[in-house]
Scaffold this active site. Structure first.
Site, short mmCIF file in Angstrom:
data_model
loop_
_atom_site.label_atom_id
_atom_site.label_comp_id
_atom_site.label_asym_id
_atom_site.label_seq_id
_atom_site.Cartn_x
_atom_site.Cartn_y
_atom_site.Cartn_z
N ASP A 1 0.80 -1.23 0.00
CA ASP A 1 0.00 0.00 0.00
C ASP A 1 0.83 1.29 0.00
OD1 ASP A 1 1.01 0.16 2.54
OD2 ASP A 1 -0.93 0.32 3.54
N TYR B 1 10.75 4.22 1.41
CA TYR B 1 11.58 3.22 2.11
C TYR B 1 13.06 3.30 1.74
CZ TYR B 1 7.86 0.87 4.62
OH TYR B 1 6.85 0.59 5.50
P1 NAD Z 1 -0.99 -7.67 13.96
O1 NAD Z 1 0.06 -8.35 14.77
O2 NAD Z 1 -1.92 -6.74 14.63
O3 NAD Z 1 -1.88 -8.78 13.25
C1 NAD Z 1 -1.40 -9.90 12.66
C2 NAD Z 1 -2.24 -11.11 13.05
O4 NAD Z 1 -1.68 -12.25 12.37
C3 NAD Z 1 -2.21 -11.44 14.54
O5 NAD Z 1 -3.52 -11.51 15.05
C4 NAD Z 1 -1.52 -12.79 14.60
O6 NAD Z 1 -2.00 -13.64 15.63
C5 NAD Z 1 -1.82 -13.36 13.24
N1 NAD Z 1 -0.93 -14.43 12.82
C6 NAD Z 1 0.41 -14.52 13.03
N2 NAD Z 1 0.88 -15.64 12.48
C7 NAD Z 1 -0.16 -16.27 11.90
C8 NAD Z 1 -0.30 -17.50 11.18
N3 NAD Z 1 0.76 -18.27 10.93
N4 NAD Z 1 -1.52 -17.86 10.75
C9 NAD Z 1 -2.58 -17.07 11.01
N5 NAD Z 1 -2.52 -15.91 11.67
C10 NAD Z 1 -1.32 -15.52 12.12
O7 NAD Z 1 -0.24 -6.94 12.77
P2 NAD Z 1 -0.64 -5.67 11.88
O8 NAD Z 1 0.21 -4.53 12.26
O9 NAD Z 1 -2.09 -5.48 11.89
O10 NAD Z 1 -0.12 -6.10 10.46
C11 NAD Z 1 -0.56 -7.24 9.79
C12 NAD Z 1 0.28 -7.50 8.57
O11 NAD Z 1 -0.03 -6.61 7.52
C13 NAD Z 1 1.78 -7.35 8.78
O12 NAD Z 1 2.45 -8.36 8.05
C14 NAD Z 1 2.07 -6.01 8.21
O13 NAD Z 1 3.43 -5.87 7.89
C15 NAD Z 1 1.18 -6.07 7.02
N6 NAD Z 1 0.91 -4.81 6.32
C16 NAD Z 1 1.28 -4.74 5.03
C17 NAD Z 1 1.04 -3.63 4.29
C18 NAD Z 1 1.53 -3.59 2.87
O14 NAD Z 1 1.66 -2.55 2.31
N7 NAD Z 1 1.89 -4.70 2.25
C19 NAD Z 1 0.38 -2.54 4.88
C20 NAD Z 1 0.00 -2.62 6.21
C21 NAD Z 1 0.27 -3.78 6.92
C1 G6P Z 2 3.39 0.94 4.90
C2 G6P Z 2 4.01 -0.21 4.21
C3 G6P Z 2 3.64 -1.49 4.89
C4 G6P Z 2 4.05 -1.44 6.34
C5 G6P Z 2 3.42 -0.25 7.01
C6 G6P Z 2 4.00 -0.10 8.40
O1 G6P Z 2 2.02 0.90 4.76
O2 G6P Z 2 3.64 -0.29 2.86
O3 G6P Z 2 4.25 -2.54 4.22
O4 G6P Z 2 3.63 -2.60 7.00
O5 G6P Z 2 3.71 0.92 6.29
O6 G6P Z 2 3.23 0.74 9.13
P1 G6P Z 2 3.32 0.79 10.71
O7 G6P Z 2 2.33 1.85 11.02
O8 G6P Z 2 2.92 -0.59 11.21
O9 G6P Z 2 4.72 1.14 11.04
MN MN Z 3 4.31 -2.30 2.04
#
Ligand code: NAD
Ligand code: G6P
Ligand code: MN
Length: 442
Positions: free
Chosen positions: A170, A265
């Site tokens: 994102d 980044y």
């Molecule tokens: P969070 O810790 O609040 O939530 C993650 C959830 O995943 C937890 O409830 C945890 O219990 C669960 N989990 C962990 N291992 C698991 C497994 N093997 N099977 C099923 N569930 C499992 O984290 P968050 O801050 O809400 O972020 C969630 C994810 O989204 C992270 O990987 C974060 O980096 C990602 N993210 C990516 C983007 C992007 O741009 N690609 C943007 C925002 C967040």
């Molecule tokens: C951006 C990135 C994600 C990352 C997030 C971290 O959205 O694209 O990949 O997980 O920032 O945000 P946070 O608020 O968890 O530091």
């Molecule tokens: Mn990302």
């Protein structure tokens, strides 16, 4: 109109309520018959799910809702998996960030040793979910944004090359919204972009408006002075002070190549000394998020549960996440919309490793994606990307082979690690901290 069945993997995520609200807001164009949450931490998930159940019952009672830790229940009869898991949760993110800092090295969620450590935890978790999906709903698609997306994507390319998974980030969405705002354009969807790089490691090379007018000169003027800080978003993501700082610092990142617009980044790779100086080794982004987003979201959930109603609740829509609905619609309705996806290069970047997972524009439809060729890239970007993609590939090889040597090489080749000696010190401490999460390295 067909109604879709969705599983949110990582049901206990801080992003789950915001994404659920976003799905509901988009219900007209993407009707849903069932939402299921899946997580491997029942206690964490229960809090989010019980609150969401109340919200759904009060707003969209026609949608079936359930939550589970049982893969068969979670992945049977579904069309899409929205995957946002964090293997090891914030407790491990904190270690990813703090261990490198002890050695004067950037500690970051997805960059450098922290990102590589996180990758070693995520690969197994994401592959497991992909396998469940394919076992119980072989026609379903997984839209994955679990991090570190670059490493996870390379692992799925190596281990599950024919799977129906789209890896997406994102950050470009948010930055494109900011650039649209700089140009006085209502929506980033009116812009057509060229972009090349790796995940969290890329550059915009062209940006046109809907009439084909070049927007780069105007955007450059803003970025050169204030980075992306001229157009801070009104949404609830990327608003903390540390994000503001990152958006501002983008002007110094941009200075390295004023022809292109960089992903934020790149700051961690170009200015690691600055980042370390501005880090508090006792209080990192993980601490900020635990005290901020995690607390806010879980307090809101507990409040809904204790009052038994979502009326006047503090849930906030994750509006910018509507790109996930766009992506699901592209597949479901063959919209042939453009998205930046993380896909095998296969020649789209002409002078770069064909097997690299690159982030480039693609056209998405019912049968998946088609790449939009980006041609040859400049030496500066190519050199940086070769080093970075090697680190990512070595992590995946280390995971597959259980190789200590390759993990040490991965840390050593990372641009933000100063020497093989420091790489080894960090690695050894990370192996200890990640017991039970990483495969054993020999
Ligand atoms: P969070 O810790 O609040 O939530 C993650 C959830 O995943 C937890 O409830 C945890 O219990 C669960 N989990 C962990 N291992 C698991 C497994 N093997 N099977 C099923 N569930 C499992 O984290 P968050 O801050 O809400 O972020 C969630 C994810 O989204 C992270 O990987 C974060 O980096 C990602 N993210 C990516 C983007 C992007 O741009 N690609 C943007 C925002 C967040
Ligand atoms: C951006 C990135 C994600 C990352 C997030 C971290 O959205 O694209 O990949 O997980 O920032 O945000 P946070 O608020 O968890 O530091
Ligand atoms: Mn990302």
């Amino acid at each position: 109109m067909k109604k879709y069945s969705i599983t949110v993997a990582g049901g206990g995520s801080t992003f789950t309520p915001g994404i659920m609200l976003m799905l509901l807001e988009n219900y007209d164009r993407f009707p849903i018959r069932s939402i299921k949450f899946y997580d491997n931490d029942p206690d964490r998930q229960r809090i989010v799910a019980e609150a969401c159940a109340i919200y759904l019952k009060e707003h969209n009672p026609e949608i079936e809702f359930s939550y589970t830790t049982d893969p068969a229940a979670a992945f049977t009869d579904i069309d899409f998996v929205l995957a946002h898991i964090r293997v090891g949760k914030y407790a491990m993110r904190e270690k990813d960030e703090k261990i490198p800092l002890k050695y004067g090295v950037v500690g970051q969620e997805t960059c450098g040793p922290g990102g590589m450590a996180y990758g070693m935890r995520s690969i197994g978790g994401v592959i497991e979910i992909l396998d469940y999906m394919e076992k119980y709903s072989p026609d379903a698609w997984m839209l994955n944004y679990s991090n570190p997306a670059a490493i996870v994507a390379e692992a799925t390319r190596r281990l599950r090359p024919n799977s129906k998974i789209l890896n997406i980030c994102d950050m470009p969405i948010d930055l494109e919204e900011k650039m649209a705002k700089m140009c006085g354009i209502e929506s980033r969807k009116e812009m057509t972009v060229s972009y090349y790089g790796l995940n969290h490691f890329g550059w915009w090379s062209k940006i046109y408006d809907k009439d084909g007018q070049d927007l780069m000169p105007q955007i450059r003027e803003h970025i050169a002075v204030n980075g992306f800080a001229d157009a801070l978003s009104e949404t609830n993501q990327h608003v903390d002070e540390s994000w503001r700082e990152t958006f501002t610092k983008a002007k110094d990142v941009y200075a390295l190549d004023p022809e292109t617009i960089p992903n934020t980044y790149l700051k961690y790779y170009f200015y690691p000394d600055y980042v370390v100086e501005h880090s508090n080794p006792e209080y990192t982004r993980a601490n900020e998020v635990m005290a901020g987003r995690e607390k806010t979201v879980f307090d809101a959930c507990r409040d809904i549960i204790s009052r038994g109603t979502s009326k006047d609740c503090a849930f906030e829509i994750d509006a910018h996440a509507s790109y996930i609905v766009d992506l699901a619609c592209a597949i479901a309705k063959n919209t042939l919309e453009r998205f930046l996806l993380i896909v095998p290069n296969e020649g789209a970047i002409e002078n770069f490793d064909r097997t690299a997972m690159v982030e480039i524009p693609c056209i998405v439809g019912k049968n998946g994606y088609e790449r939009i060729v980006q041609g040859a890239i400049p030496q500066f970007q190519k050199g940086l990307m070769e080093q970075q993609v090697s680190a990512e590939k070595l992590v995946v090889e280390a995971w597959i082979e259980g190789s200590y040597q390759k993990m040490w090489q991965a840390f050593t080749i990372s641009k933000i690690v100063p020497s093989a000696k420091v790489a080894r010190l960090i690695l050894d401490e990370m192996i200890d901290a990640n017991r039970g999460y990483w495969p054993e390295l020999k």
